[in-house]
Write a protein that holds these residues in place. Structure first.
Motif, PDB file in Angstrom:
ATOM      1  N   VAL A  48       0.783  -1.139   0.134  1.00  0.00           N
ATOM      2  CA  VAL A  48      -0.165   0.027  -0.010  1.00  0.00           C
ATOM      3  C   VAL A  48       0.944   1.323  -0.044  1.00  0.00           C
ATOM      4  CG1 VAL A  48      -1.855   1.203   1.256  1.00  0.00           C
ATOM      5  CG2 VAL A  48      -1.822  -1.172   1.110  1.00  0.00           C
ATOM      6  N   VAL A  49       0.913   2.052  -1.002  1.00  0.00           N
ATOM      7  CA  VAL A  49       1.519   3.365  -1.326  1.00  0.00           C
ATOM      8  C   VAL A  49       0.742   4.483  -1.201  1.00  0.00           C
ATOM      9  CG1 VAL A  49       2.912   4.592  -2.779  1.00  0.00           C
ATOM     10  CG2 VAL A  49       3.147   2.105  -2.938  1.00  0.00           C
ATOM     11  N   THR A  50       1.109   5.277  -0.079  1.00  0.00           N
ATOM     12  CA  THR A  50       0.311   6.333   0.378  1.00  0.00           C
ATOM     13  C   THR A  50       0.950   7.914  -0.108  1.00  0.00           C
ATOM     14  OG1 THR A  50      -0.474   5.455   2.110  1.00  0.00           O
ATOM     15  CG2 THR A  50      -0.800   7.741   2.242  1.00  0.00           C
ATOM     16  N   PHE A  51       0.285   8.588  -0.860  1.00  0.00           N
ATOM     17  CA  PHE A  51       0.732   9.949  -1.052  1.00  0.00           C
ATOM     18  C   PHE A  51       0.062  10.978  -0.163  1.00  0.00           C
ATOM     19  CE2 PHE A  51       0.622   7.159  -5.066  1.00  0.00           C
ATOM     20  CZ  PHE A  51       1.797   7.796  -5.624  1.00  0.00           C
ATOM     21  N   THR A  52       0.867  11.609   0.458  1.00  0.00           N
ATOM     22  CA  THR A  52       0.399  12.552   1.658  1.00  0.00           C
ATOM     23  C   THR A  52       0.777  13.965   1.109  1.00  0.00           C
ATOM     24  OG1 THR A  52       0.622  10.967   3.254  1.00  0.00           O
ATOM     25  CG2 THR A  52       0.493  13.793   4.234  1.00  0.00           C
ATOM     26  N   PRO A  53      -0.125  14.886   0.826  1.00  0.00           N
ATOM     27  CA  PRO A  53       0.366  16.224   0.328  1.00  0.00           C
ATOM     28  C   PRO A  53       1.103  17.046   1.328  1.00  0.00           C
ATOM     29  CG  PRO A  53      -2.094  16.034   0.609  1.00  0.00           C
ATOM     30  CD  PRO A  53      -1.553  14.936   0.951  1.00  0.00           C
ATOM     31  N   VAL A  54       2.247  17.641   0.666  1.00  0.00           N
ATOM     32  CA  VAL A  54       2.933  18.746   1.495  1.00  0.00           C
ATOM     33  C   VAL A  54       2.636  20.187   1.068  1.00  0.00           C
ATOM     34  CG1 VAL A  54       5.226  19.331   2.095  1.00  0.00           C
ATOM     35  CG2 VAL A  54       5.109  16.788   1.757  1.00  0.00           C
ATOM     36  N   ASN A  55       2.776  20.232  -0.208  1.00  0.00           N
ATOM     37  CA  ASN A  55       2.368  21.478  -0.764  1.00  0.00           C
ATOM     38  C   ASN A  55       1.730  21.520  -2.257  1.00  0.00           C
ATOM     39  OD1 ASN A  55       2.220  24.135  -1.182  1.00  0.00           O
ATOM     40  ND2 ASN A  55       4.613  24.516  -1.721  1.00  0.00           N
ATOM     41  N   VAL A  56       0.496  21.781  -2.251  1.00  0.00           N
ATOM     42  CA  VAL A  56      -0.213  21.660  -3.445  1.00  0.00           C
ATOM     43  C   VAL A  56      -0.726  23.119  -4.055  1.00  0.00           C
ATOM     44  CG1 VAL A  56      -0.892  19.300  -3.434  1.00  0.00           C
ATOM     45  CG2 VAL A  56      -2.425  21.035  -2.473  1.00  0.00           C
ATOM     46  N   GLY A  57      -1.311  23.334  -5.176  1.00  0.00           N
ATOM     47  CA  GLY A  57      -1.647  24.698  -5.618  1.00  0.00           C
ATOM     48  C   GLY A  57      -2.787  25.405  -4.585  1.00  0.00           C
ATOM     49  N   GLU A  58      -2.770  26.569  -4.593  1.00  0.00           N
ATOM     50  CA  GLU A  58      -3.640  27.297  -3.719  1.00  0.00           C
ATOM     51  C   GLU A  58      -5.070  27.051  -3.935  1.00  0.00           C
ATOM     52  OE1 GLU A  58      -2.983  31.528  -4.250  1.00  0.00           O
ATOM     53  OE2 GLU A  58      -0.990  31.384  -3.764  1.00  0.00           O
ATOM     54  N   ASP A  59      -5.654  26.673  -4.952  1.00  0.00           N
ATOM     55  CA  ASP A  59      -7.060  26.533  -5.334  1.00  0.00           C
ATOM     56  C   ASP A  59      -7.208  24.919  -4.995  1.00  0.00           C
ATOM     57  OD1 ASP A  59      -7.457  29.097  -5.213  1.00  0.00           O
ATOM     58  OD2 ASP A  59      -6.992  28.969  -7.624  1.00  0.00           O
ATOM     59  N   ALA A  60      -6.177  23.705  -4.876  1.00  0.00           N
ATOM     60  CA  ALA A  60      -6.355  22.596  -5.025  1.00  0.00           C
ATOM     61  C   ALA A  60      -6.603  22.022  -3.638  1.00  0.00           C
ATOM     62  CB  ALA A  60      -5.066  21.868  -5.597  1.00  0.00           C
ATOM     63  N   LYS A  61      -7.510  21.189  -3.614  1.00  0.00           N
ATOM     64  CA  LYS A  61      -7.770  20.396  -2.398  1.00  0.00           C
ATOM     65  C   LYS A  61      -7.443  19.055  -2.601  1.00  0.00           C
ATOM     66  CE  LYS A  61     -11.735  23.441  -0.678  1.00  0.00           C
ATOM     67  NZ  LYS A  61     -13.210  23.634  -0.400  1.00  0.00           N
ATOM     68  N   GLN A  62      -6.694  18.516  -1.626  1.00  0.00           N
ATOM     69  CA  GLN A  62      -6.008  17.124  -2.038  1.00  0.00           C
ATOM     70  C   GLN A  62      -5.774  16.415  -0.659  1.00  0.00           C
ATOM     71  OE1 GLN A  62      -4.900  15.473  -5.312  1.00  0.00           O
ATOM     72  NE2 GLN A  62      -5.533  13.957  -3.369  1.00  0.00           N
ATOM     73  N   ASP A  63      -6.580  15.431  -0.573  1.00  0.00           N
ATOM     74  CA  ASP A  63      -6.426  14.426   0.743  1.00  0.00           C
ATOM     75  C   ASP A  63      -5.374  13.534   0.509  1.00  0.00           C
ATOM     76  OD1 ASP A  63      -8.559  15.805   2.057  1.00  0.00           O
ATOM     77  OD2 ASP A  63     -10.019  14.410   0.794  1.00  0.00           O
ATOM     78  N   ALA A  64      -5.022  12.805   1.481  1.00  0.00           N
ATOM     79  CA  ALA A  64      -3.861  11.783   1.362  1.00  0.00           C
ATOM     80  C   ALA A  64      -4.632  10.596   0.623  1.00  0.00           C
ATOM     81  CB  ALA A  64      -3.489  11.139   2.602  1.00  0.00           C
ATOM     82  N   VAL A  65      -4.011   9.894  -0.343  1.00  0.00           N
ATOM     83  CA  VAL A  65      -4.776   8.787  -1.157  1.00  0.00           C
ATOM     84  C   VAL A  65      -3.671   7.539  -1.133  1.00  0.00           C
ATOM     85  CG1 VAL A  65      -6.169  10.265  -2.556  1.00  0.00           C
ATOM     86  CG2 VAL A  65      -3.761   9.889  -3.108  1.00  0.00           C
TER      87      VAL A  65
END
Length: 354
Positions: A48-65
């Motif tokens: 299971v590989v998990t992507f956890t956002p550290v810094n994304v675009g200002e208007d982007a909403k991103q959860d860990a997937v």
């Protein structure tokens, strides 16, 4: 006129939808990558590989997937907003080295995620869950960086330099320990060419993988329970004992000897500098410590750390104290009088049952 206005409104709305779709398409991407066993260089399935956002675009909403690797270790993540992510991996019985990845463009290739199965054969041929794995990792392709370990041919408490009371500096010249085994590409267990024999599992260290094509990594296993005959008198360690007193609990121990780990830029016309080199120490499913050399300086061969081996007074446990030791050297296995850019504050201990 009304028809023209209505038509213009519809056209502008359609254009807005098209531009919006283009913007979404531009700001998301599908990452791909591989999970690789650093001992065998084969893919690991069902990780299971998990992507956890550290810094994304200002208007982007991103959860860990999450994504799951296939039978060959490859994985394809869901669409992600462009940005910076911590990428971790998990599977029972394995330890993995996390990476940080920049996700951008139509698709992104994630750096290989390296892992090893927990445990390695001990002196009785059983898997030792306390086995220590040492990962030598670098980021530049087609560069061959070699791992090299020097350790006492016999770990015991006899001989010159084997009592802490006589050592004012744990960085003492290890040649005073007498004969030493040397683990490197041509002798993976340090026992003068007897690799893959019955003696291999009785030794302190083994080079699991020697990188030959310059893409890394090199992985070594160290087992503190495999060696040593405790003789002589135990030494007292307390808070005032240099370096080790900061990580070992105050008690009496048998001090068995010291191993020294080196890295060498084997490829011609290469240097360790600016290669993104890291040495990661793991035990079980835990990362115990990471050593990173300084940059912006000429460096081809250098020591990285020392491992001081202790036994408890009742012989029931061992303790391996990892001490940062960065020195430039002319040849792996040779002490050098160069810089010591890492200090004792980075020391840590790894323990296990004897």
């Amino acid at each position: 006129m009304k028809r023209k206005i209505i038509g213009l409104v519809i056209a502008l709305a359609a254009l807005a939808l098209i531009l919006g779709a283009c913007e979404i398409l531009f700001l998301t991407t599908t990452p791909t990558g591989n999970v690789v066993d650093a001992r065998t260089n084969t893919g690991i399935a069902e990780v299971v590989v998990t992507f956890t956002p550290v810094n994304v675009g200002e208007d982007a909403k991103q959860d860990a997937v999450n994504a799951t690797s296939g039978t060959d270790g490859t994985f394809t993540g869901p669409e992600l907003a462009e940005g910076l992510y911590d990428v971790t991996a998990a599977k029972d019985g394995y330890v993995f080295i996390p990476v940080r990845a920049s996700v951008a463009g139509w698709s992104t290739s994630i750096p290989r995620i390296l892992g090893v199965a927990v445990g390695a054969p001990d002196k009785d041929g059983e898997a030792d869950p306390n086995a220590v794995s040492v990962f030598l990792i670098w980021e530049r392709d087609a560069t061959d960086v070699d791992a090299y370990l020097s350790y006492p041919a016999t770990f015991n408490t006899s001989g010159v330099g084997k009592t802490l009371a006589s050592i004012d500096d744990v960085y003492y010249d290890v040649s005073t320990d007498g004969a030493r085994n040397k683990v490197y590409w041509d002798d993976k267990d340090g026992d003068t060419g007897t690799a893959n024999t019955a003696t291999q599992s009785k030794l302190f260290a083994n080079l699991d993988v020697d990188d030959r094509n310059g893409f890394g990594p090199e992985t070594m296993t160290m087992i503190g329970a495999n060696t040593g005959l405790a003789t002589g008198t135990p030494v007292a360690v307390n808070s005032s004992t240099p370096v080790v007193g900061g990580v070992l609990a105050a008690a009496n121990y048998y001090y068995m000897g010291t191993a020294v780990y080196y890295m060498d830029a084997f490829s011609s016309n290469t240097s360790l500098d600016n290669q993104g080199v890291r040495v990661v120490i793991t035990q079980g499913q835990n990362i115990k410590g990471i050593f990173t050399p300084p940059t912006n300086m000429p460096q081809t061969t250098a020591s990285v750390f020392r491992t001081l081996l202790f036994y408890s007074e009742d012989f029931g446990a061992y303790y391996m104290v990892f001490v940062p030791d960065y020195r430039l050297s002319s040849d792996p296995g040779t002490d050098a009088t160069g810089i010591k850019s890492l200090d004792a504050n980075g020391a840590f201990v790894v323990s296990g049952s004897k």
